[in-house]
Design an enzyme around this catalytic site. Structure first.
Site, PDB file in Angstrom:
ATOM      1  N   SER A  54      19.221 -51.915  47.831  1.00  0.00           N
ATOM      2  CA  SER A  54      19.557 -50.969  46.522  1.00  0.00           C
ATOM      3  C   SER A  54      17.971 -50.495  46.646  1.00  0.00           C
ATOM      4  O   SER A  54      17.437 -49.787  45.739  1.00  0.00           O
ATOM      5  CB  SER A  54      19.756 -51.485  45.122  1.00  0.00           C
ATOM      6  OG  SER A  54      21.133 -51.772  45.171  1.00  0.00           O
ATOM      7  N   ARG A  55      17.228 -51.228  46.240  1.00  0.00           N
ATOM      8  CA  ARG A  55      15.696 -51.427  46.522  1.00  0.00           C
ATOM      9  C   ARG A  55      14.853 -50.137  47.070  1.00  0.00           C
ATOM     10  O   ARG A  55      14.254 -50.106  47.138  1.00  0.00           O
ATOM     11  CB  ARG A  55      14.748 -52.219  47.076  1.00  0.00           C
ATOM     12  CG  ARG A  55      14.913 -53.138  45.745  1.00  0.00           C
ATOM     13  CD  ARG A  55      13.824 -55.332  46.281  1.00  0.00           C
ATOM     14  NE  ARG A  55      14.067 -55.970  44.572  1.00  0.00           N
ATOM     15  CZ  ARG A  55      15.080 -56.779  45.158  1.00  0.00           C
ATOM     16  NH1 ARG A  55      15.747 -57.605  46.260  1.00  0.00           N
ATOM     17  NH2 ARG A  55      14.772 -57.497  43.734  1.00  0.00           N
ATOM     18  N   GLN A  72      26.030 -60.579  53.390  1.00  0.00           N
ATOM     19  CA  GLN A  72      24.733 -61.760  54.645  1.00  0.00           C
ATOM     20  C   GLN A  72      23.484 -61.313  54.928  1.00  0.00           C
ATOM     21  O   GLN A  72      22.697 -61.381  55.152  1.00  0.00           O
ATOM     22  CB  GLN A  72      25.640 -61.849  56.380  1.00  0.00           C
ATOM     23  CG  GLN A  72      26.714 -62.515  55.887  1.00  0.00           C
ATOM     24  CD  GLN A  72      27.053 -62.381  57.760  1.00  0.00           C
ATOM     25  OE1 GLN A  72      26.779 -61.811  58.635  1.00  0.00           O
ATOM     26  NE2 GLN A  72      28.090 -63.785  57.956  1.00  0.00           N
ATOM     27  N   LEU A  89      24.888 -48.441  43.675  1.00  0.00           N
ATOM     28  CA  LEU A  89      25.431 -49.295  44.605  1.00  0.00           C
ATOM     29  C   LEU A  89      25.264 -48.396  45.856  1.00  0.00           C
ATOM     30  O   LEU A  89      24.938 -47.273  46.138  1.00  0.00           O
ATOM     31  CB  LEU A  89      26.901 -49.108  43.929  1.00  0.00           C
ATOM     32  CG  LEU A  89      27.361 -49.947  42.549  1.00  0.00           C
ATOM     33  CD1 LEU A  89      28.304 -49.426  42.990  1.00  0.00           C
ATOM     34  CD2 LEU A  89      27.550 -51.444  43.087  1.00  0.00           C
ATOM     35  N   HIS A 115      27.555 -52.102  49.611  1.00  0.00           N
ATOM     36  CA  HIS A 115      28.683 -52.569  48.166  1.00  0.00           C
ATOM     37  C   HIS A 115      30.320 -52.438  48.620  1.00  0.00           C
ATOM     38  O   HIS A 115      30.842 -53.096  48.308  1.00  0.00           O
ATOM     39  CB  HIS A 115      28.031 -52.203  46.872  1.00  0.00           C
ATOM     40  CG  HIS A 115      26.459 -52.524  46.568  1.00  0.00           C
ATOM     41  ND1 HIS A 115      25.919 -51.815  46.793  1.00  0.00           N
ATOM     42  CD2 HIS A 115      26.271 -53.832  46.559  1.00  0.00           C
ATOM     43  CE1 HIS A 115      24.911 -52.581  45.793  1.00  0.00           C
ATOM     44  NE2 HIS A 115      24.940 -53.830  46.095  1.00  0.00           N
ATOM     45  N   MET A 153      21.512 -52.033  54.301  1.00  0.00           N
ATOM     46  CA  MET A 153      21.141 -50.899  53.036  1.00  0.00           C
ATOM     47  C   MET A 153      20.553 -52.011  51.927  1.00  0.00           C
ATOM     48  O   MET A 153      20.937 -53.216  51.701  1.00  0.00           O
ATOM     49  CB  MET A 153      22.062 -50.892  52.975  1.00  0.00           C
ATOM     50  CG  MET A 153      22.655 -49.789  54.303  1.00  0.00           C
ATOM     51  SD  MET A 153      23.931 -48.869  53.621  1.00  0.00           S
ATOM     52  CE  MET A 153      24.182 -47.724  54.689  1.00  0.00           C
TER      53      MET A 153
END
Ligand code: PAF
Length: 282
Positions: free
Chosen positions: A187-188, A149, A33, A37, A185
């Site tokens: 997570s990768r 989005q 997260l 998120h 942003m």
């Protein structure tokens, strides 16, 4: 925060809220997260009595085994972050809990949305997304569900699924959350090397220039300009750049004044795939 791995126990808990007429907001995630998120969760908290977050790295939506293997898993830290925004319920099931012994996706028809962009480059991706989101909706039965989005195509596809299945769930699309330097942003992003991370904001910088150019240049001129920009960037490899209509996600050849457009991009920084998009004004 209540934590569940077991769907029956989760359903039982949610039924108690529902019996008290509490509204349920749902934020599906694959964990790792970040602030993007958390912004979805905060939005869900404002508009619902109870917020459920799921953390599940869904194997069927990955077209690349290495990407699935290397997808960051940070459950301990995720739990801390969820507690910091007063998330009410966490559902983090195992793969067996969701798929039993058959890790396969169902086939979905999203009226052509699935054949554009990500659908062309990530085979079976949206069948995997449809399968897991539908399964989570069946378990949680939320009143509202929140999606970023950044994955705009995913958002349109989920809206289509809800409409086609006539589900009583409101789908809320939330703005892209960006780092200070503009990188969307994801997570990768933690997998980027220092050099890749430094160059990655080039993606959004290019999109912002596209937005400016859209007023005066033709779609083909812009496409060519973007391709040339990335040819000068050895650390970033352009997979696709497309200006598409928001509703159908069909690639635009010419601009029509009654339509809304977005520019969509997918780029590889080494083996890490980054996507982004921006709303355009005619
Ligand atoms: O956007 C994501 O993180 C995933 O595609 C989702 C919606 C959680 C389904 O696995």
């Amino acid at each position: 925060m209540k934590k569940f791995n077991d769907k029956k126990a989760l359903k039982h808990c949610l039924l108690e809220y529902k019996n008290k007429n509490k509204s349920i907001g749902f934020v599906p995630t694959m964990g790792a997260l970040h602030k993007g998120h958390l912004s979805l969760i905060k939005k869900a908290k404002e508009k619902n009595d109870v917020v459920v977050v799921s953390i599940f790295v869904n194997p069927t939506q990955f077209d690349n085994v290495e990407d699935l293997k290397k997808y960051p898993k940070t459950l301990k830290n995720d739990i801390k972050l969820l507690e910091s925004v007063s998330c009410d319920v966490l559902f983090s099931p195992s793969v067996e809990e969701i798929y039993a012994d058959k890790i396969v996706s169902k086939k979905f028809i999203f009226d052509g949305l699935e054949h554009q962009m990500e659908g062309k480059f990530r085979e079976g991706h949206f069948d995997g997304v449809g399968t897991i989101v539908n399964a989570l909706f069946e378990i949680i039965e939320p009143n509202k569900a929140y999606f970023g989005q950044k994955d705009f195509q995913q958002l349109q596809i989920i809206k289509k699924m809800v409409k086609k299945k006539n589900l009583a769930i409101k789908i809320k699309g939330c703005p892209i959350f960006r780092e200070k330097d503009g990188l969307a942003m994801s997570s990768r992003n933690v997998r980027l090397s220092k050099e890749q991370r430094e160059i990655a904001p080039f993606i959004f910088k290019t999109l912002k220039k596209v937005r400016k150019k859209f007023g005066t240049k033709s779609v083909s001129e812009i496409n060519e300009w973007v391709e040339n920009q990335f040819k000068k960037q050895p650390l970033l490899e352009l997979e696709y750049f497309t200006i598409a209509e928001e509703k159908t996600l069909e690639t635009a050849q010419i601009k029509e004044s009654n339509k809304k457009y977005r520019a969509f991009i997918a780029v590889f920084a080494g083996k890490i795939r980054l996507i982004d998009n921006i709303r355009l004004k005619n």
